[in-house]
Enzyme design. Structure first.
Site, mmCIF file in Angstrom:
data_model
loop_
_atom_site.group_PDB
_atom_site.id
_atom_site.type_symbol
_atom_site.label_atom_id
_atom_site.label_comp_id
_atom_site.label_asym_id
_atom_site.label_seq_id
_atom_site.Cartn_x
_atom_site.Cartn_y
_atom_site.Cartn_z
ATOM 1 N N LYS A 15 0.377 -1.288 -0.711
ATOM 2 C CA LYS A 15 -0.101 0.021 -0.003
ATOM 3 C C LYS A 15 0.682 1.464 0.073
ATOM 4 O O LYS A 15 0.724 2.047 -0.828
ATOM 5 C CB LYS A 15 -0.740 -0.433 1.360
ATOM 6 C CG LYS A 15 -2.372 -1.052 1.029
ATOM 7 C CD LYS A 15 -2.955 -0.609 2.009
ATOM 8 C CE LYS A 15 -2.423 -0.799 3.766
ATOM 9 N NZ LYS A 15 -1.660 -2.288 3.983
ATOM 10 N N ARG A 176 -0.188 -8.945 13.799
ATOM 11 C CA ARG A 176 -0.985 -7.257 12.589
ATOM 12 C C ARG A 176 -1.790 -8.420 11.614
ATOM 13 O O ARG A 176 -2.440 -7.784 11.483
ATOM 14 C CB ARG A 176 -0.071 -7.180 11.825
ATOM 15 C CG ARG A 176 0.698 -5.295 12.948
ATOM 16 C CD ARG A 176 2.112 -4.984 12.783
ATOM 17 N NE ARG A 176 1.735 -4.605 11.352
ATOM 18 C CZ ARG A 176 3.463 -4.467 10.920
ATOM 19 N NH1 ARG A 176 4.389 -4.486 10.782
ATOM 20 N NH2 ARG A 176 3.020 -3.523 9.704
#
Ligand code: AMP
Length: 224
Positions: A15, A176
């Site tokens: 990203k 995560r």
């Protein structure tokens, strides 16, 4: 047309890399909540002290604090375009953004989901390094195989100065990823229901991924 894009995807999907290129290509503001939070940690601000424990554990920063930070950035951007990288990460955040867009009479151009398998991500993040000067993200293993440059700017420091993010160790990465599947993956359905979702494989080369996203934006009316 003004671009207002949400970039979705697990940690390490690319990203940040895509967001930097897209922000430059479309002259829109790149808003990365992870970068904003890391800035607060580095500067040891009051917000930094509140978020430290969450970031170190690979957990999400609470929604109200996250929205406070994002709302102030969006307020500063005003009617110009933006690219959200790492936000929203929960349904509560996605609804807060949707309400803000409605209140201000704005619309998202698209939500692009970068899809990559977990095991590929664990390997990628173990090798991820960041140029401390320009912030460019490099994959150390890939760079060594291809003998490519450290980063694209000639005046940046050499590899001795590259940074490894504290939350890129394997145990924190796995945490995560668990948080991603539980809290963030439901946003795929949220944006699909609104007709905004586009999924792109994040396993292709960064350039191929960039071209795919550009063609999505041009079909959504926001291309060059
Ligand atoms: P990132 O750089 O996007 O991987 O984000 C690094 C860390 O910042 C995450 O693991 C979270 O602790 C925190 N963070 C970033 N964005 C958000 C968000 N939208 N909501 C909650 N926490 C976030």
């Amino acid at each position: 047309m003004t671009i207002r894009l949400v970039l979705l995807g697990p940690p390490g999907a690319g990203k940040g890399t895509q967001a930097r290129q897209l922000a430059a290509a479309y002259a829109v503001t790149h808003v990365s909540t992870g970068e904003i939070f890391r800035g607060h940690l580095e500067d040891n601000t009051a917000i930094g002290r509140r978020i430290e424990q969450y970031m170190a554990a690979g957990a999400l920063v609470p929604d109200d604090l996250t929205w406070e930070v994002v709302a102030s950035r969006l307020g500063a951007i005003g009617s110009a375009g933006f690219l959200l990288d790492g936000f929203p990460r929960t349904l509560v955040q996605a609804r807060a953004l949707e309400d803000w867009l409605e209140r201000t009479g704005r619309r998202l151009t698209a939500a692009v989901n970068l899809a990559v398998d977990d095991e590929v991500l664990v390997e990628r993040l173990a090798a991820r390094r960041m140029c401390p000067r320009c912030g460019e993200i490099v994959n150390d293993a890939l760079r060594r195989r291809t003998a490519g440059p450290v980063c694209s700017r000639p005046d940046c420091p050499d590899e001795a100065a590259w940074l490894r993010r504290a939350d890129d160790d394997e145990a924190t990465v796995r945490q995560r990823l668990r948080v991603y599947h539980l809290m963030t993956a439901p946003l795929i359905g949220f944006y699909r229901e609104r007709g905004l979702l586009h999924t792109v494989s994040g396993c292709d080369t960064p350039n191929d991924v960039l071209e795919r996203i550009k063609s999505i934006l041009s079909c959504a009316g926001g291309g060059e």
